[in-house]
Each structure stands twice: as C-alpha cells, then as structure tokens.
Scaffold this active site. Structure first.
Site, short mmCIF file in Angstrom:
data_model
loop_
_atom_site.label_atom_id
_atom_site.label_comp_id
_atom_site.label_asym_id
_atom_site.label_seq_id
_atom_site.Cartn_x
_atom_site.Cartn_y
_atom_site.Cartn_z
N ASP A 97 -1.07 -10.59 7.93
CA ASP A 97 -0.28 -9.37 7.94
C ASP A 97 1.16 -9.71 7.58
O ASP A 97 1.60 -10.85 7.74
CB ASP A 97 -0.34 -8.71 9.32
CG ASP A 97 -1.70 -8.09 9.61
OD1 ASP A 97 -2.47 -7.88 8.65
OD2 ASP A 97 -2.00 -7.84 10.80
N ASP B 278 -11.52 -5.38 10.50
CA ASP B 278 -11.67 -6.81 10.75
C ASP B 278 -12.89 -7.09 11.63
O ASP B 278 -13.71 -7.97 11.33
CB ASP B 278 -10.40 -7.38 11.39
CG ASP B 278 -9.88 -6.51 12.53
OD1 ASP B 278 -10.51 -5.50 12.86
OD2 ASP B 278 -8.82 -6.86 13.10
N ASP C 150 0.81 -1.22 0.00
CA ASP C 150 0.00 0.00 0.00
C ASP C 150 0.84 1.27 0.00
O ASP C 150 0.30 2.35 -0.16
CB ASP C 150 -0.95 0.00 1.21
CG ASP C 150 -2.37 0.32 0.82
OD1 ASP C 150 -2.73 0.12 -0.36
OD2 ASP C 150 -3.14 0.80 1.68
N LYS D 117 -6.47 -0.41 5.23
CA LYS D 117 -6.27 -1.83 4.96
C LYS D 117 -7.48 -2.46 4.28
O LYS D 117 -7.33 -3.32 3.40
CB LYS D 117 -5.96 -2.57 6.26
CG LYS D 117 -5.69 -4.06 6.08
CD LYS D 117 -5.40 -4.74 7.41
CE LYS D 117 -5.25 -6.24 7.24
NZ LYS D 117 -4.98 -6.93 8.51
#
Length: 745
Positions: A292, A454, A136, A268
């Site tokens: 991750d 999440d 990213d 994310k």
C-alpha cells in the site's frame, strides 16, 4: 568449510509456548464446564429465555475459542540468511513492485513518494526491479510528485547505499531516526552530504505541497478533462533503466486505469489486476511484491529475505507467497485505539506457519505471478490451453502469460516500450471493458466479490493446495500508518469485517473450500475464525445486555455466590485476562496497552463489527451494496511532535451511527446499576451472598470498557458524543429499561 552456494538460505525454528497452550486448554475446559452448568440448570429448572440466551452466547464463545486454539497450536518461525543469497546475485530473479493509491486527498502524495523512494533504494539489483504505481484517482498531483521524486531518487539512492542507510524513507530518516545518522559515522563528507540530502528532500516536499494547491493540467495535458471516476487509461514511463545497470535506478512506471461512471471497477482488486496485465506485457517478472502507498520499506534487505524462501527447490513446488507482518510507525504510546495488532500478529497469525500458512493481508506480500494466473500445484495438464480462454482478447498478454508459466523472463535490456508492448497494447489491457468474457477477478488475478479482496484471493490460493509463509525479519519489513481517532479507526475495522462476511456468505466460503477444494481442516478453522469476527458482535451484544437486564428485572443469569458453580465464570474471567496480559508482556507491551486493547476490543465489536453485520444483512436482502471506504493517512515527523495535538490518544466522535450502539450500552449499564442496588437494599439484601454480585461485576466491567463513551457524554466538540447520537441512545435505553421492568411484573 562449507561452500557458500551450498549453505541453506533459511531454516525453520520451533517456538515452544507450553504455558500458553496450557492456558488455552484451561479456558476451553472452563467454557465447556460453563455450558454443562447451563444445560444442567435448564434441565432442572425448565426452559428459561434468560438461561437459553446465555447458553447460546457461551456456545458461540466456546466454538470461536476452539477455532483459535486449533489455529495457534504449533508455532515455528523462518530464519532467513540474505547475506548468503547476496553471494549468488546472478541467481536473483526479476521482481515487479506494485504500489497502490486511491485518493490523493486522503492518501497524500508525499506518503506515496516516500514509499516509492524506499522501494527504489532496496538492496537488490536495480536492473531486476520495476516499480509500478497505480493511481486509482487519476490525480495529476500524484504523477507530478513521482516525476519530482525521480530527480531526488537519483541522489538519494546512491547516498543510501554508500552509507548503508537502514531506513530509506526520507521522512523517517531525517526526522525520526537519530540512530541511523550516528551509524554512518561523523566524517565531514557524510555531514555535508546528509545536510544536502535533507535540504533537497525539504525542497521536494515543498514543491509537492505547492503542486496540490494549483491546477497542473496546463503542465500535464494528458490529465485534461479527467475526473477520478471518468478518464481514459494513462500509462507513463517516468524512468527507464536503459543501461540495465545493477547500481542504477529501477524502472518507474505510472498507471491509471480507465474508468467510466457506469462500469464496475472493483476497487483495489481491479487496480491490482490492471497492474498485473500491464506489467505482464512490459516486464513479466515471475515475482510480484505489492505494498500500500503508506507502507514504506523499513528493512532494505526485504526482497532478499523473501527470495531466501522462494528460491528454495522445495518451497518452489509448494509455496505460493511470502507474507510479511503489518507493523506501524509512530504508533501512539500504549495503543489507545487498539489498532496496532501486536498480539494478533505474534500469537495468532504467527501460528499459521504450522498450517498452510498466513492469509494474504493485502500489502507487504511477494506473490508468484504464475499462481496469480491460476496455476495449481500440480501444474495442470490443460492449464495452458485453458489460459487462452481466460486472459481476454489480448494475444500479446496470452503469450506473456505462457512465458510466465514456463518461467521465461523478459530480457532486462529490452526496452519497456516496443512493438510487442506498445502504449496502445498497454492501454487495451488497462481499459475498463477488457475483462468482459474473461476470467479476471474470478479465476485469474485478484478476486472480486468482497471488500476484503486480499482475504478472498489468499483463500482461493490456499484452496488450490498451495502454502504460504510468514517471515518476520529484524528489523521489521514494512512500516505503515495506523488510523487514529475514533471514527477513522472504526470505519477501517467495519470495512474489514464487511469484507470478511462477504467471503463467509458466498460460494467462496472457507467451508466450501475445505469440502470441495484442498483447504486443510485447521487452515479452514483459521479462516472461519477470521471471517466470524463480525458475527461475534451478535452474541456479545446479547451477553452485554444480560447483566443489565438481570439487575433491572431482579433475575440472575450467573450462578449465585453460594453455589460452587460460581467459581467457573470467575476463573474463566481471571484466566482469560491473565493470558491476554501475559501475551502483551511477553512482546514488550505495557499493562496499559493490554487494557486499551481490552477496551477497544469491546468498542470495535459493538460499533464496527455490529454495523458490518447489519450491512451484510442488508446486502443479502438486496437493500444495499457495500462500498470500499478509504481511510485517511498522513505523515508524522518530529515537527508534528512539537505542535500541541490535543486529540493525541483521545477518543473522538462524529455523527456516524457507528457510535449509537456503544453509547446505548453505556447508558443501559448506568441505569441498571443503581436500579439493581436499590432493589437489593429494598429487599433487605445486606449479605454479599444474597446480592447479584456476578451481574454487578459484569456491569461495572462494561462501564470501564466503554469509559471513552462515558467521558464523551460530558465532553464537547469532537471529543463529545453529538446530541443526535445521545438522543437516539437515550430512546433505546428507555425502551430496554421499560422492557426489563415489564418482564419483571
């Protein structure tokens, strides 16, 4: 003898914890008795702000304890049999693996490389795996590191499988894992290959380290004129398993989505949705593992463990994802920062198998693609029709989504890039404006609207009626890097709490999910307990100030020692801490680990959680927006242990406002104790029954809990509390003392 194809791939094993159940009920009963005492006191003595504050705080503690008891009332574990699944290798489905990294400066490339290498070497047919790495920050160093790692992987993966290496992240295998060396034997051939592997890995590490110090845009022209927040989509196939061999290397693909300064990229969650679309066009595997960049594979059979559940016919109809616990490597002895979460995973998250299942933790999770696409448990009568309206303008992606819902997997021998999924088609779905007029982030993929994407995504899945499973294999599935030091650890905790509160104060709250969706009541209670972590800082802050206020103002909020009711808070204090200590001892932790977690529980609440609440209040008032803060991660090797690291296990500080509240509490207790003692002596209270014993014990306990701050008041450098923080805390302390003395007059 049973046929290996008919043997079950898993079984449920009940875990009996009668002692902990009894202690849970005892604590709940004592809390109710304490509330009864408060109500009786208010009824007989009239209204008192002091007693009302204590009553409200204790009511909150009782409520959250009730939520916790409901969560962990019934325990069972899943025991999986990957060896049985290996005998049905032809049944194994394709899996897409997502690895996410956001900042090459904070998440160093060698961390990502080790995670990727451990994933490429798992025990699973290589022709059924594809590893996608999302960068990213669009760092040329990450791309260079992955390209270099590929050459090493070509010798590393065969070496791991030949000698059945257990730990397949090179930095752990070569520097922190002596046992694995011995397991493979002591043959001259092995010693020669081991030495060669270590030399090659050190050369790889050196090349990656040197690449971070030079400009790579000349070697990698597609990274020219690229900044982390302004660049076109970059998608590169680093390796393609063209022979589709099960013993080769899985596909390896680099993805950096498009970013523009004025476009919201959703952190994310946005990166995960781009990976979902890109992989949907390229491989479209029915299952997705996401990790991750710092969570390397510690158990090479981990995908087999997950598939033992997900391939079951009953599980297939009811379960959405399999979550593995978060565990950490090289955790400091006795967990001085309280961030290794041993008890949380074992005694709380472990209890959710008896509900709808664990929450999605953001890493170490195997998802079903069709459920991420929004499919309900009943399949939905018009779901495929609605799907065309949800997926954006790419017709090829819509066709791919329909295939996923119908379980039509892509042919493994099909090339990754073709007319149907060309680079242009891939860049289209990775562009920053693709999601306009679509349901991505709202009904499809990872959800937007919270820093805890999440938690929000998992809640949405459970709301639809799906279940999940927590699988705890041996050895541990994944190992990650836990933040160290004061500022880093507190910043991570603040980000989590902020995200949880964003979920709580939204239309996607677990309360609404229970009322209007299919979230079960006890599962709702678990999500509430999790989401209320931050809110508890407010009643806990009030409760920490009560003993100091009473000592300064010569008042009482706890029963007098002569009263029978004095045994209620005393028993509550003892039983709660005994239960906590038993839990740590039961999982092999030390007394000091228990104490460190007790201390850090108070520190986290007064620092991270309190400021998370303040941040959410500002957001709700429209005064600020929350940001996604990436925490620094680094590798640890035996070489590091040889160096003198003076900050090992010691609490460090910076000028962040996070430390003001805890420093103020410490100063208030230090002021209150001598004032309370001198006041008692002046009044001639030499008998213990006439002293404010309960308040003094509470004040001493708080000083012990905030001991790192007391040491920080007299230390220097990064171990000392900065002068601006001390000045602010001193001012708040004097205001509190003045207020308490004024109320006493």
């Amino acid at each position: 003898m049973a046929n290996s194809n008919t043997l079950p791939l898993y079984q449920k094993v009940a875990v009996k914890r009668r002692v902990h159940r009894a202690l849970d009920i005892t604590i709940l009963s004592l809390l109710v008795l304490l509330l009864t005492y408060r109500l009786f006191f208010l009824h007989t003595h009239g209204f008192s702000c002091l007693q009302a504050t204590a009553f409200l705080s204790e009511s909150w503690f009782t409520f959250t304890w009730l939520l916790l008891v409901a969560t962990r009332w019934y325990f069972f574990n899943y025991k999986t049999y990957p060896d049985r699944l290996l005998k049905r290798v032809e049944e194994l489905p394709p899996i897409d693996i997502f690895v996410t990294t956001a900042d090459a400066a904070l998440e160093t490339p060698i961390i990502t490389v080790n995670t990727v290498l451990s994933l490429l070497a798992v025990d699973y047919p290589a022709d059924k795996l594809t590893c996608y790495v999302s960068d990213d920050g669009s760092s040329p160093v990450i791309f260079y590191a992955l390209s270099e790692a590929l050459n090493f992987a070509k010798i590393w993966v065969p070496f791991c499988k030949k000698y059945h290496v257990q730990v397949r992240a090179p930095f752990r295998y070569f520097y922190n894992n002596k046992d694995d060396y011995l397991v493979a034997g002591d043959s001259p051939e092995f010693r020669h290959e081991w030495t060669k592997m270590k030399d090659e890995y050190e050369k790889l590490s050196q090349r990656i380290g040197q690449a971070a110090l030079r400009d790579l845009t000349g070697e990698l022209p597609h990274f020219s004129n690229v900044t982390s927040n302004n660049h076109p989509p970059i998608i590169k196939v680093i390796w393609e398993n063209k022979e589709a061999g099960i013993d080769g290397l899985p596909h390896l693909i680099y993805v950096s989505r498009e970013k523009k300064p004025k476009h919201q990229h959703h952190y994310k969650a946005g990166a995960m949705n781009v990976l979902t679309r890109v992989s949907g066009l390229m491989t479209n595997a029915p299952y997705i593992l996401n990790v991750d960049c710092d969570m390397f594979v510690n158990n090479p059979e981990i995908l087999l463990h997950g598939m033992c559940l997900l391939r079951d016919a009953i599980i297939d109809k009811e379960y959405a994802f399999v979550q593995f616990p978060q565990n950490f490597y090289d955790g400091l002895k006795d967990d001085p920062y309280g961030n290794q979460f041993h008890v949380l995973m074992e005694f709380i998250i472990g209890g959710t198998n008896g509900l709808q299942g664990p929450c999605y933790m953001g890493t170490g999770c195997i998802h079903r693609r069709k459920i991420l696409y929004g499919q309900p448990p009943d399949g939905g009568s018009n779901f495929e029709v609605e799907l065309h309206k949800r997926f954006g303008k790419s017709e090829k992606l819509k066709i791919s989504a329909v295939d996923a819902l119908r379980r039509i997997a892509h042919n493994p021998s099909r090339p990754l890039l073709s007319e149907s999924h060309s680079i242009e088609a891939l860049k289209e779905v990775a562009s920053c404006d693709y999601e306009y007029n679509s349901s991505w982030g709202a009904q499809v993929g990872w959800l937007y609207g919270s820093a805890a994407e999440d938690l929000l995504t998992g809640l949405r899945i459970h709301q639809k009626g799906w279940k999940s499973a927590l699988v705890v294999p041996k050895p541990k599935a994944f190992l990650g890097c836990a933040p160290s030091g004061g500022p880093t650890s507190l910043t991570q905790q603040k980000r989590w709490v902020t995200g949880q509160l964003e979920v709580l104060f939204s239309t996607k709250s677990p309360i609404f999910a229970n009322i209007f969706g299919n979230l079960q009541l006890r599962q709702c209670m678990f999500y509430l307990w999790l989401s209320l972590w931050g809110i508890r800082s407010v009643p806990e802050l009030l409760y920490t100030l009560l003993p100091a206020y009473c000592l300064i103002s010569d008042s009482r909020f706890l029963p007098n020692v002569r009263e029978p009711a004095a045994c209620i808070p005393l028993l509550l204090f003892v039983v709660y801490n005994v239960q906590q200590l038993l839990q740590y001892m039961e999982i092999g932790q030390s007394f000091r680990a228990w104490w460190n977690n007790q201390k850090m529980g108070r520190v986290n609440t007064m620092c991270s959680y309190l400021f998370g609440v303040i941040g959410i209040v500002f957001k709700l008032l429209g005064l600020s927006e929350t940001t996604f803060e990436v925490t620094k991660k680094g590798l640890s090797t035996s070489n590091d242990e040889d160096e003198v690291r003076e900050d090992l296990g010691r609490f460090t500080f910076d000028e962040s406002p996070l430390f003001v509240s805890a420093t103020t509490i410490m100063m208030i207790q230090l002021m209150a104790l001598p004032i309370g003692l001198s006041r008692s002596m002046e009044a001639g209270s030499h008998v213990i029954t006439e002293l404010p014993v309960g308040e003094m014990i509470c004040s001493v306990w708080l000083i012990l809990c905030f001991w790192p701050f007391l040491k920080g008041m007299f230390a220097k450098g990064r171990f000392g509390i900065p002068w601006p923080t001390l000045c602010k805390s001193s001012a708040f302390t004097l205001l509190f003392v003045f207020f308490a003395l004024t109320k006493n007059e």
